[in-house]
Design a protein around this motif. Structure first.
Motif, PDB file in Angstrom:
ATOM      1  N   THR A  31      27.859  44.825 -10.667  1.00  0.00           N
ATOM      2  CA  THR A  31      28.693  44.353 -11.778  1.00  0.00           C
ATOM      3  C   THR A  31      29.743  45.387 -12.134  1.00  0.00           C
ATOM      4  N   HIS A  32      29.433  46.648 -11.873  1.00  0.00           N
ATOM      5  CA  HIS A  32      30.416  47.667 -12.211  1.00  0.00           C
ATOM      6  C   HIS A  32      31.696  47.489 -11.391  1.00  0.00           C
ATOM      7  N   VAL A  33      31.556  47.291 -10.063  1.00  0.00           N
ATOM      8  CA  VAL A  33      32.771  47.103  -9.263  1.00  0.00           C
ATOM      9  C   VAL A  33      33.464  45.790  -9.637  1.00  0.00           C
ATOM     10  N   LEU A  34      32.650  44.812  -9.927  1.00  0.00           N
ATOM     11  CA  LEU A  34      33.188  43.508 -10.352  1.00  0.00           C
ATOM     12  C   LEU A  34      34.012  43.687 -11.625  1.00  0.00           C
ATOM     13  N   GLU A  35      33.404  44.416 -12.554  1.00  0.00           N
ATOM     14  CA  GLU A  35      34.019  44.611 -13.857  1.00  0.00           C
ATOM     15  C   GLU A  35      35.324  45.401 -13.746  1.00  0.00           C
ATOM     16  N   THR A  36      35.344  46.397 -12.835  1.00  0.00           N
ATOM     17  CA  THR A  36      36.540  47.216 -12.702  1.00  0.00           C
ATOM     18  C   THR A  36      37.750  46.361 -12.359  1.00  0.00           C
ATOM     19  N   LEU A  37      37.561  45.475 -11.390  1.00  0.00           N
ATOM     20  CA  LEU A  37      38.665  44.617 -10.987  1.00  0.00           C
ATOM     21  C   LEU A  37      38.996  43.610 -12.098  1.00  0.00           C
ATOM     22  N   LEU A  38      37.962  43.049 -12.698  1.00  0.00           N
ATOM     23  CA  LEU A  38      38.188  42.065 -13.765  1.00  0.00           C
ATOM     24  C   LEU A  38      38.925  42.695 -14.932  1.00  0.00           C
ATOM     25  N   ASP A  39      38.591  43.943 -15.198  1.00  0.00           N
ATOM     26  CA  ASP A  39      39.229  44.632 -16.318  1.00  0.00           C
ATOM     27  C   ASP A  39      40.727  44.758 -16.066  1.00  0.00           C
ATOM     28  N   ARG A  40      41.082  45.056 -14.808  1.00  0.00           N
ATOM     29  CA  ARG A  40      42.503  45.180 -14.500  1.00  0.00           C
ATOM     30  C   ARG A  40      43.183  43.822 -14.620  1.00  0.00           C
ATOM     31  N   LEU A  41      42.458  42.772 -14.273  1.00  0.00           N
ATOM     32  CA  LEU A  41      43.041  41.438 -14.368  1.00  0.00           C
ATOM     33  C   LEU A  41      43.261  41.043 -15.818  1.00  0.00           C
ATOM     34  N   ARG A  42      42.265  41.318 -16.647  1.00  0.00           N
ATOM     35  CA  ARG A  42      42.400  40.838 -18.026  1.00  0.00           C
ATOM     36  C   ARG A  42      43.413  41.679 -18.786  1.00  0.00           C
ATOM     37  N   LYS A  43      43.609  42.915 -18.336  1.00  0.00           N
ATOM     38  CA  LYS A  43      44.659  43.728 -18.965  1.00  0.00           C
ATOM     39  C   LYS A  43      46.015  43.413 -18.352  1.00  0.00           C
ATOM     40  N   GLN A  44      46.033  42.458 -17.469  1.00  0.00           N
ATOM     41  CA  GLN A  44      47.254  41.988 -16.810  1.00  0.00           C
ATOM     42  C   GLN A  44      47.947  43.088 -16.023  1.00  0.00           C
ATOM     43  N   GLU A  45      47.140  44.007 -15.522  1.00  0.00           N
ATOM     44  CA  GLU A  45      47.705  45.033 -14.651  1.00  0.00           C
ATOM     45  C   GLU A  45      47.883  44.478 -13.248  1.00  0.00           C
ATOM     46  N   MET A  46      47.116  43.438 -12.947  1.00  0.00           N
ATOM     47  CA  MET A  46      47.229  42.771 -11.653  1.00  0.00           C
ATOM     48  C   MET A  46      47.119  41.287 -11.935  1.00  0.00           C
ATOM     49  N   SER A  47      47.569  40.478 -10.990  1.00  0.00           N
ATOM     50  CA  SER A  47      47.317  39.051 -11.184  1.00  0.00           C
ATOM     51  C   SER A  47      46.311  38.575 -10.152  1.00  0.00           C
ATOM     52  N   PRO A  48      45.497  37.619 -10.551  1.00  0.00           N
ATOM     53  CA  PRO A  48      44.415  37.177  -9.671  1.00  0.00           C
ATOM     54  C   PRO A  48      44.951  36.484  -8.422  1.00  0.00           C
ATOM     55  N   THR A  49      44.205  36.595  -7.353  1.00  0.00           N
ATOM     56  CA  THR A  49      44.549  35.899  -6.122  1.00  0.00           C
ATOM     57  C   THR A  49      43.330  35.093  -5.688  1.00  0.00           C
ATOM     58  N   THR A  50      43.557  34.148  -4.803  1.00  0.00           N
ATOM     59  CA  THR A  50      42.442  33.339  -4.307  1.00  0.00           C
ATOM     60  C   THR A  50      41.410  34.232  -3.630  1.00  0.00           C
ATOM     61  N   GLU A  51      41.903  35.272  -2.958  1.00  0.00           N
ATOM     62  CA  GLU A  51      40.976  36.175  -2.281  1.00  0.00           C
ATOM     63  C   GLU A  51      40.044  36.840  -3.293  1.00  0.00           C
ATOM     64  N   MET A  52      40.614  37.206  -4.436  1.00  0.00           N
ATOM     65  CA  MET A  52      39.781  37.831  -5.481  1.00  0.00           C
ATOM     66  C   MET A  52      38.717  36.857  -5.964  1.00  0.00           C
ATOM     67  N   ILE A  53      39.148  35.618  -6.196  1.00  0.00           N
ATOM     68  CA  ILE A  53      38.187  34.633  -6.690  1.00  0.00           C
ATOM     69  C   ILE A  53      37.048  34.483  -5.682  1.00  0.00           C
ATOM     70  N   ASP A  54      37.405  34.430  -4.395  1.00  0.00           N
ATOM     71  CA  ASP A  54      36.374  34.335  -3.360  1.00  0.00           C
ATOM     72  C   ASP A  54      35.425  35.523  -3.440  1.00  0.00           C
ATOM     73  N   ALA A  55      36.019  36.715  -3.577  1.00  0.00           N
ATOM     74  CA  ALA A  55      35.188  37.925  -3.646  1.00  0.00           C
ATOM     75  C   ALA A  55      34.290  37.894  -4.891  1.00  0.00           C
ATOM     76  N   PHE A  56      34.842  37.416  -5.990  1.00  0.00           N
ATOM     77  CA  PHE A  56      34.046  37.326  -7.225  1.00  0.00           C
ATOM     78  C   PHE A  56      32.868  36.376  -7.025  1.00  0.00           C
ATOM     79  N   LEU A  57      33.172  35.233  -6.387  1.00  0.00           N
ATOM     80  CA  LEU A  57      32.111  34.248  -6.179  1.00  0.00           C
ATOM     81  C   LEU A  57      31.019  34.824  -5.288  1.00  0.00           C
ATOM     82  N   GLN A  58      31.446  35.553  -4.248  1.00  0.00           N
ATOM     83  CA  GLN A  58      30.452  36.172  -3.361  1.00  0.00           C
ATOM     84  C   GLN A  58      29.623  37.195  -4.120  1.00  0.00           C
ATOM     85  N   ALA A  59      30.309  37.970  -4.941  1.00  0.00           N
ATOM     86  CA  ALA A  59      29.583  38.965  -5.732  1.00  0.00           C
ATOM     87  C   ALA A  59      28.579  38.264  -6.637  1.00  0.00           C
TER      88      ALA A  59
END
Lengths: 750, 121
Positions: free
Chosen positions: A66-94
């Motif tokens: 969850t820590h690695v998951l959270e790190t990426l999610l945190d950047r997304l919610r702070k709008q430092e990055m925008s989500p991609t389909t690849e990220m969603i796939d990775a999140f689902l796998q996680a």
């Protein structure tokens, strides 16, 4: 005190799986093109909560994931990055990995899978993709090899900072350079801060230059303190629990006393400074800290004073000192619940608020978890109560209403109350159908992706409540139906386009209450069933069909065992097992399945289920001396027949003509070989029931009454009897059989 | 005399752990499952100490602390943040919101009691 953490495991497991389900649902709903910030926040919170719990309860593998998951999610919610389909796939796998890890922990084992590292690496890589670009460019230029300690003094009023928030922004900016601390609470006429950083003075001045004239700021090297803590992690780990800020009132004494007291007290001995020093001082301990001068510190200081008064007897319960209770009176009088261990008299100050503390809010949580067995036991007992009442009412029915008015009115109260009780108890077992529905967004996504189809899933009526036992048993059949709809129903995008439909197919899962039952529909806007193909297949497999079968009869073919029209067996469906299993599962739940289909427009499969398996709305019918119960959901209508409605077809038994249709006639007398006198057919009643074999007319002697009956299993109490789905106890104590109309229709055919 | 502590966390397992630990130690505990719930319960009752998580639906911990500090009866009650982040930026935000201190997650029951005893005795 030793607390066994395993007692909280179950709650964590339940909670984590809820969070995982919620996370998955949100991920599937998330529109990558224009992500909803609130959704990203909710996903982050779910991951964050799992991480917090996993860390606390020692499930480190989950905490890491969850820590690695959270790190990426945190950047997304702070709008430092925008989500991609690849990220969603990775999140689902996680999410899948986390679920597997959770399941393993539930079984008390450790989950080991090479995927874990791969997914973690993938997430980390995704989180780093543009990290280089976002790093501060100025980093190398003002950078020293050694950390230095700086004292920063200025007067907020003079440098005309607009508000406290400006001050805070400034403090935040400095905190990014290194370890930041306030030497004293900020005042309008003076702020004294300390910064331990490897950046040089110029970098600090630059930071200030954003908000004010740096000339007004005094930035001095602070030689009194050696540079210790640099980063926050270091501060917590290296500095085993201490953080004294030089220059704060009384800190020298506290420092000296603190190191001395460390031995007594395992690291907590700050309180030998001047009384009240605790209030102003920042305190850094291992894993927690207190802000000097912040609200609430007076209380801490008072405790410390009290602590001293108690001459360092370790930790314990302190009888309230006068100063403490005075303070408590000012701010937070403790609730006078009197369960403390101290045995001290309640503070006098609390007395005047007794009336307030009486209406204290509920201390307990708003929900409790109870094992299903306990609930089932309750349901059984209530069932017995309902039967007992029915018996009492039966015995009392002969009483003179005038003489026994009080008994009779008591009985009617008892009836109302036991009915309410029954309903309340039944509702404990009820869960919203979203518990099954929520898995389908993922099923649809994955299945559609495998088949190269575009499918949109619509969920309607997820709040519809249904017995927990039924919900669990509904999952498999629905899974088959949904996969079937995607595989056989929804066409490939190009086929859909050619047919003038939108490329994206739609599957709808809809649940609703209808009468005493729950109706669940699975519908698609695909190609629909092919009547000719089904009939050809039936002929090939030697399934007997009437000469001019109705659509409904043809559609029912797909439920025949081993029946598949798929030209090619796919992984998804099409092996011909499945639909017959679906039907059997639903039958076992006393439910029924109906199919409706129109070519090119789609297929709709309707499942009708009783609300619960414990009670049944039924109609009692009399046959000679015997009473039987017919489930209300099966009954379409009942009529008083005329003699000419009964027809006999040679070799095929009897038929009843009802509104122009010829229905198989089922005479219960014959099927159950009841003794006794038989009445003439036209003196009985025809009850038209809906069965899996089509409509059937049941001939009974008399309709008695409508009841809600408690279902008792015949199998567990006696043995399985064909044509009977269970038994119940009637008010007069007699046992009545509950009829299984599907089985009756089959029996009558033989 | 038992002191009443409010614990605000959206995680039921953490809430139960905190609550159980504190109750075993003789404190009265009220649980709230997010910031808004915490604020409502704080308004309706009187607490000697409040623990709050930061990341919660409806209302986060920092907002809760600010709202509580605006209430006269909570102007000086110790409020501690339970946080997975112990960065200086987080601490600075907590301090600015009016928190009395912080406790890093994950923590064990002993640590929790240590803090509580330090703060309210």
């Amino acid at each position: 005190m030793n607390i066994d953490m395993s007692r909280f495991y179950q709650v964590f497991f339940d909670e984590a799986s809820e969070h995982l389900a919620a996370m998955e649902g949100l991920l599937l709903d998330l529109d990558v093109e224009s992500p909803d910030l609130e959704m990203l926040n909710a996903i982050f919170r779910a991951a964050h909560s799992i991480k917090g719990g996993a860390g606390t309860f020692g499930f480190t593998d989950m905490a890491q994931m969850t820590h690695v998951l959270e790190t990426l999610l945190d950047r997304l919610r702070k709008q430092e990055m925008s989500p991609t389909t690849e990220m969603i796939d990775a999140f689902l796998q996680a999410g899948d990995v986390l679920r597997a890890q959770l399941a393993a922990h539930q079984d008390g084992i450790e989950y080991d899978d090479p995927r874990i590292a791969a997914i973690a690496a993938r997430l980390e890589r995704l989180a780093q993709l543009d990290a280089d670009a976002s790093a501060p460019a100025s980093l190398p230029s003002h950078f020293n090899a050694e950390a230095a300690v700086w004292r920063i003094e200025f007067c907020p009023d003079v440098i005309e900072l607009q508000s406290d928030s400006d001050l805070q922004t400034l403090a935040d900016a400095l905190a990014e350079l290194g370890a930041f601390a306030r030497l004293a609470p900020d005042q309008p006429d003076g702020c004294r801060w300390r910064l331990t950083t490897r950046f040089d003075q110029a970098a600090i001045i630059e930071t200030f230059a954003f908000v004010c004239d740096p000339q007004q700021i005094r930035i001095l090297p602070d030689e009194q303190t050696p540079a210790v803590a640099l980063s926050d992690s270091q501060q917590v780990e290296d500095d085993a629990g201490f953080g004294f800020f030089d220059g704060a009132p009384g800190s020298e004494r506290a420092l000296a006393a603190g190191s001395q007291q460390q031995e007594d007290d395992d690291g907590f001995g700050f309180f030998d400074g001047a009384p009240g020093s605790e209030q102003a001082l920042d305190q850094e301990h291992e894993g927690f800290g207190l802000f000097g001068g912040s609200p609430g510190m007076e209380q801490v200081a008072a405790v410390a004073t009290q602590d001293r008064a108690d001459s360092h007897q370790g930790y314990g319960f302190f009888s309230p000192a006068p100063s403490l209770s005075e303070q408590a009176d000012d701010r937070a009088p403790p609730a006078a619940s009197g369960t403390g261990d101290s045995g001290a008299p309640p503070p006098t100050a609390g007395v005047q608020r007794t009336s307030e503390s009486v209406k204290r809010p509920a201390v307990t949580d708003s929900s409790i978890r109870v094992s299903v067995e306990k609930v089932d036991q309750l349901i059984n007992l209530v069932g017995e109560l309902v039967i007992t009442h029915a018996m009492l009412a039966e015995s009392a029915s002969g009483l003179d209403p005038v003489v026994n008015e009080r008994i009779l009115s008591g009985l009617s109260n008892l009836e109302r109350n036991s009915r309410d009780l029954q309903q309340a108890v039944m509702s404990i077992r009820m869960l919203p159908i979203s518990f099954v529905f929520n898995r389908f967004p993922r099923v649809v996504r994955d299945t559609a992706a495998t088949l190269g189809k575009k499918v949109n899933l619509r969920l309607v009526g997820e709040d519809t409540e249904l017995d927990k036992g039924l919900i669990e048993r509904l999952a498999d059949p629905l899974n088959h139906l949904v996969r079937n709809s995607i595989d056989h129903g929804i066409e490939l995008p190009e086929r859909r386009r050619a047919a003038g439909k939108s490329e994206t197919g739609e599957i709808t899962l809809r649940a609703s209450h209808r009468g005493g039952s729950v109706v669940v529909e699975v519908s698609d806007d695909g190609a629909g069933l092919n009547r000719d193909k089904l009939l050809a297949k039936a002929a090939q497999q030697g399934i007997p069909m009437p000469e001019h079968p109705s659509d409904k009869e043809v559609w029912q073919l797909i439920f025949a065992a081993g029946f598949s029209t798929a030209e090619k067996v796919t992984d998804i469906s099409g092996r011909g097992v499945g639909m017959d299993v679906v039907r059997r599962n639903i039958d076992e739940m006393n439910g029924r399945v109906e199919i409706d289909s129109s070519p090119g427009r789609g297929t709709q499969i309707t499942i009708r289920l009783p609300l619960t398996l414990a009670i049944l709305d039924g109609l009692s019918v009399r046959m000679g001396e015997e009473i039987f119960i017919l489930p209300l959901t099966a009954i379409q209508e009942s009529i008083q027949p005329r003699a000419e409605q009964f027809k006999t077809v040679s070799g095929k038994g009897q038929l009843a003509e009802v509104n122009g249709d010829y229905l198989p006639l089922v005479v219960l007398h014959d099927i159950f070989q009841l003794g006794g006198e038989r009445i003439r057919q036209e003196e009985g009643i025809l009850v038209i029931v809906d069965t899996n074999e089509g409509r059937v007319a049941l001939l009974v002697d008399e309709l008695v009454a409508q009841h809600q009956v408690v279902i008792k299993s015949l199998e567990t109490n006696y043995r399985r009897v064909e044509g009977i789905s269970g038994a119940t106890i009637m008010g007069d104590g007699r046992v009545a059989m509950i009829l299984d109309v599907d089985a009756l229709a089959r029996l009558s055919r033989k | 005399m038992s002191k009443t502590i409010l614990t605000v966390d959206d995680s039921a397992s953490i809430r139960q752990m905190v609550s159980f630990t504190l109750k075993e130690a003789g404190y009265s505990v009220t649980e709230a499952n997010d910031g808004q719930d915490g604020l409502d319960k704080a308004r309706a009752g009187r607490f000697s100490l409040i623990f709050t998580d930061q990341n919660m639906p409806r209302m986060d911990g920092l907002t809760l602390i600010k709202q509580l500090r605006a209430l006269p009866q909570y102007a000086a009650v110790p409020i501690l943040m339970l946080t997975t982040e112990s960065s200086d930026a987080m601490k600075a935000q907590g301090r600015a919101a009016g928190a009395t201190g912080w406790l890093v997650k994950p923590f064990d029951p002993q640590k929790l009691l240590e803090v509580v005893r330090k703060v309210i005795g």
